[in-house]
Enzyme design. Structure first.
Site, PDB file in Angstrom:
ATOM      1  N   ASP A 206      29.224  99.230 -43.794  1.00 29.53           N
ATOM      2  CA  ASP A 206      28.378  98.280 -44.446  1.00 29.53           C
ATOM      3  C   ASP A 206      29.636  97.614 -45.719  1.00 29.53           C
ATOM      4  O   ASP A 206      30.396  96.191 -45.692  1.00 29.53           O
ATOM      5  CB  ASP A 206      27.421  97.671 -45.095  1.00 29.53           C
ATOM      6  CG  ASP A 206      26.658  98.846 -44.068  1.00 29.53           C
ATOM      7  OD1 ASP A 206      25.977  98.025 -43.164  1.00 29.53           O
ATOM      8  OD2 ASP A 206      25.880  99.607 -43.973  1.00 29.53           O
TER       9      ASP A 206
ATOM     10  N   GLU B 298      31.587 101.441 -36.633  1.00 31.74           N
ATOM     11  CA  GLU B 298      32.195 100.197 -37.079  1.00 31.74           C
ATOM     12  C   GLU B 298      33.370 100.096 -36.995  1.00 31.74           C
ATOM     13  O   GLU B 298      34.079  99.558 -36.327  1.00 31.74           O
ATOM     14  CB  GLU B 298      30.978  98.971 -37.851  1.00 31.74           C
ATOM     15  CG  GLU B 298      31.526  97.134 -37.695  1.00 31.74           C
ATOM     16  CD  GLU B 298      31.260  96.489 -37.089  1.00 31.74           C
ATOM     17  OE1 GLU B 298      29.533  96.419 -36.783  1.00 31.74           O
ATOM     18  OE2 GLU B 298      31.461  95.359 -37.960  1.00 31.74           O
TER      19      GLU B 298
HETATM   20  O1  TRH Z   1      30.519 105.104 -42.244  1.00 30.65           O
HETATM   21  P1  TRH Z   1      30.319 104.189 -40.909  1.00 30.65           P
HETATM   22  O2  TRH Z   1      29.669 105.813 -40.050  1.00 30.65           O
HETATM   23  O3  TRH Z   1      29.619 103.418 -41.619  1.00 30.65           O
HETATM   24  C1  TRH Z   1      28.362 102.622 -41.133  1.00 30.65           C
HETATM   25  C2  TRH Z   1      26.914 102.671 -41.617  1.00 30.65           C
HETATM   26  O4  TRH Z   1      26.952 103.455 -41.299  1.00 30.65           O
HETATM   27  C3  TRH Z   1      26.351 101.407 -41.414  1.00 30.65           C
HETATM   28  O5  TRH Z   1      25.510 101.859 -41.970  1.00 30.65           O
HETATM   29  C4  TRH Z   1      26.785 101.124 -39.947  1.00 30.65           C
HETATM   30  O6  TRH Z   1      25.613 100.453 -39.120  1.00 30.65           O
HETATM   31  C5  TRH Z   1      27.284 101.007 -39.203  1.00 30.65           C
HETATM   32  O7  TRH Z   1      28.113 102.163 -39.458  1.00 30.65           O
HETATM   33  C6  TRH Z   1      28.014 100.483 -38.045  1.00 30.65           C
HETATM   34  O8  TRH Z   1      31.992 104.398 -39.747  1.00 30.65           O
HETATM   35  P2  TRH Z   1      33.096 103.142 -40.554  1.00 30.65           P
HETATM   36  O9  TRH Z   1      32.154 102.080 -39.812  1.00 30.65           O
HETATM   37  O10 TRH Z   1      33.585 103.613 -39.381  1.00 30.65           O
HETATM   38  O11 TRH Z   1      33.261 103.375 -41.473  1.00 30.65           O
HETATM   39  C7  TRH Z   1      34.112 103.861 -42.096  1.00 30.65           C
HETATM   40  C8  TRH Z   1      34.245 103.442 -43.209  1.00 30.65           C
HETATM   41  O12 TRH Z   1      35.112 104.041 -44.502  1.00 30.65           O
HETATM   42  C9  TRH Z   1      35.635 102.567 -43.061  1.00 30.65           C
HETATM   43  O13 TRH Z   1      36.294 101.684 -43.188  1.00 30.65           O
HETATM   44  C10 TRH Z   1      37.047 103.574 -42.710  1.00 30.65           C
HETATM   45  C11 TRH Z   1      36.709 104.766 -44.018  1.00 30.65           C
HETATM   46  N1  TRH Z   1      37.725 105.541 -44.285  1.00 30.65           N
HETATM   47  C12 TRH Z   1      38.230 105.523 -45.491  1.00 30.65           C
HETATM   48  O14 TRH Z   1      38.234 104.458 -46.566  1.00 30.65           O
HETATM   49  N2  TRH Z   1      38.886 106.315 -45.771  1.00 30.65           N
HETATM   50  C13 TRH Z   1      38.720 107.416 -45.338  1.00 30.65           C
HETATM   51  O15 TRH Z   1      38.759 108.840 -45.887  1.00 30.65           O
HETATM   52  C14 TRH Z   1      37.134 107.338 -44.208  1.00 30.65           C
HETATM   53  C15 TRH Z   1      37.917 108.582 -42.845  1.00 30.65           C
HETATM   54  C16 TRH Z   1      36.606 106.688 -44.145  1.00 30.65           C
END
Ligand code: TRH
Length: 385
Positions: free
Chosen positions: A24, A281
């Site tokens: 989010d 996402e």
């Molecule tokens: O973390 P996610 O699973 O996020 C979500 C939430 O669960 C939310 O509630 C749900 O509705 C949505 O998914 C669909 O996965 P996502 O979206 O990939 O987000 C992870 C974020 O973390 C992304 O912006 C990349 C970031 N990230 C970093 O900045 N540094 C890192 O080292 C890693 C591994 C990820």
């Protein structure tokens, strides 16, 4: 920063409630930066969980009520009614993922002259119906406010997904050798080794996959950002934990645990790997821009509401593959999402076709236009001056 001398500086408030994990705030933070850097908007971001935000942007101090980072004003949205000490209403108000705006803020929106443009930014889905609802009005039951839906998507007629203007150039400049030394503490693996990045939720299929990599003929190097899947890696290798900086080996498998990095550096992991396991996402979108084969661990929803979304994404991504390749990808993605057992050899046997498709798919996706640019066009077309 790219300046736009002809366009007036618009003020934008983004409201973000963190449901869980990082997606989010991940999407909102990326969008906020793009609106600021590429469109010259003045952005204020209301976030209810600054700890999650701090992980993506270490500059953010989770104890502060109000601060600024990377040119964005950040408000700790402490309670449903809180919307900053002043009720200065922006020109454009973005309600991310149907989080509920504070009532006092909505009432102040209704009093503002001219009225702000109110956008309900939805979650990403590749399903066909999205194009029918994208940019449709969503009238408020009480106030005469101009609210509309904005749907990210993977197909024509949707809002697209976020992509910074400099992303391809940054990818082209990526220094893989330096990255491996700095992040994994080893020299970059040779072409004989397959490099896998593994960012996923807890996943019952991971044991079988790790065993296949361990017992396979070809060496596999797995990069695991510390998180929800780390416990499974620790158990597999018989370790008490698998935390940043640790390395483990078994048979043909070598695994490295990486620390969580600030969001602008996350892409580097995807560029360093040959195949990326991503989730949620934002990382799912970034894997598409990385032009590498990828596997999506979709965010599981009640009543399996995520299954049609998974299949819709598969339909877009596998469209140009032949039937055998398409079936192999579909089987593997389904298995990674709880339906069946993943068969790595069956899937990765199509590596070359998947690599070619990944590059072409990114070009197809780019044709929809970047979400931030599409949202700016939508919002500015509705602004009353
Ligand atoms: O973390 P996610 O699973 O996020 C979500 C939430 O669960 C939310 O509630 C749900 O509705 C949505 O998914 C669909 O996965 P996502 O979206 O990939 O987000 C992870 C974020 O973390 C992304 O912006 C990349 C970031 N990230 C970093 O900045 N540094 C890192 O080292 C890693 C591994 C990820």
């Amino acid at each position: 920063m790219t300046t736009h001398p002809a366009a007036p500086e618009l003020a934008c408030d983004i409201f973000c409630a963190v449901v869980d994990n990082f997606g989010d705030i991940g999407v909102c933070w990326r969008l906020a930066r793009q609106l600021r850097d590429e469109h010259g908007w003045r952005v204020r971001l209301f976030v209810d969980d600054l700890k999650a935000f701090h992980a993506l942007c270490p500059e953010v101090d989770a104890t502060l009520a109000r601060q600024e980072a990377m040119g964005i004003a950040i408000e700790h949205w402490r309670e449903p009614t809180h919307a900053g000490d002043t009720l200065a209403i922006a020109d454009v108000v973005i309600e991310a993922f149907a989080c509920e705006l504070p009532h006092a803020y909505i009432a102040a929106m209704a009093r503002r002259d001219p009225k702000p443009v109110w956008i309900n930014l939805e979650y990403l889905s590749g399903e066909d119906w999205v194009a029918d609802f994208h940019m449709r009005p969503s009238p408020h039951p009480r106030y005469p406010l101009d609210k509309s839906f904005f749907f990210p998507g993977l197909g024509k007629g949707t809002g697209g997904v976020l992509k910074e203007r400099d992303l391809d150039a940054r990818r082209a400049r990526f220094d893989a050798a330096a990255w491996w030394r700095e992040r994994a503490g080893i020299e970059r693996p040779g072409a004989a080794q397959t490099v896998v990045s593994l960012f996923a939720y807890e996943n019952p299929a991971v044991d079988s996959l790790l065993a296949q990599w361990r017992d396979g003929d070809a060496p596999v190097v797995v990069l695991v950002p510390e998180g929800r899947i780390s416990g499974a890696l620790a158990r597999f290798f018989g370790l008490p934990k698998f935390s940043a900086g640790m390395t483990a080996r078994a048979g043909a498998l070598e695994a490295h645990a990486l620390g969580f990095v600030e969001q602008p550096r996350f892409d580097e992991l995807l560029w360093a790997a040959d195949i990326n396991f991503v989730r949620g996402e934002d990382s799912f979108v970034r894997a598409q821009w990385a032009k590498k084969p990828f596997v999506w661990h979709i965010y599981p929803q009640a009543d399996d509401a995520h299954v049609p979304k998974l299949d819709a994404a598969l339909a877009h991504y596998t469209r140009a593959l032949d039937a055998t390749e398409r079936d192999a990808v579909t089987r593997f993605w389904h298995a990674w999402n709880g339906a069946g057992v993943p068969d790595w050899a069956d899937f990765w046997g199509h590596r070359r076709a998947l690599e070619a498709r990944a590059a072409r798919w990114a070009d197809e996706l780019a044709r929809i236009g970047d979400l931030a640019g599409n949202l700016v066009a939508h919002a500015t077309s509705r602004i009353v001056r």
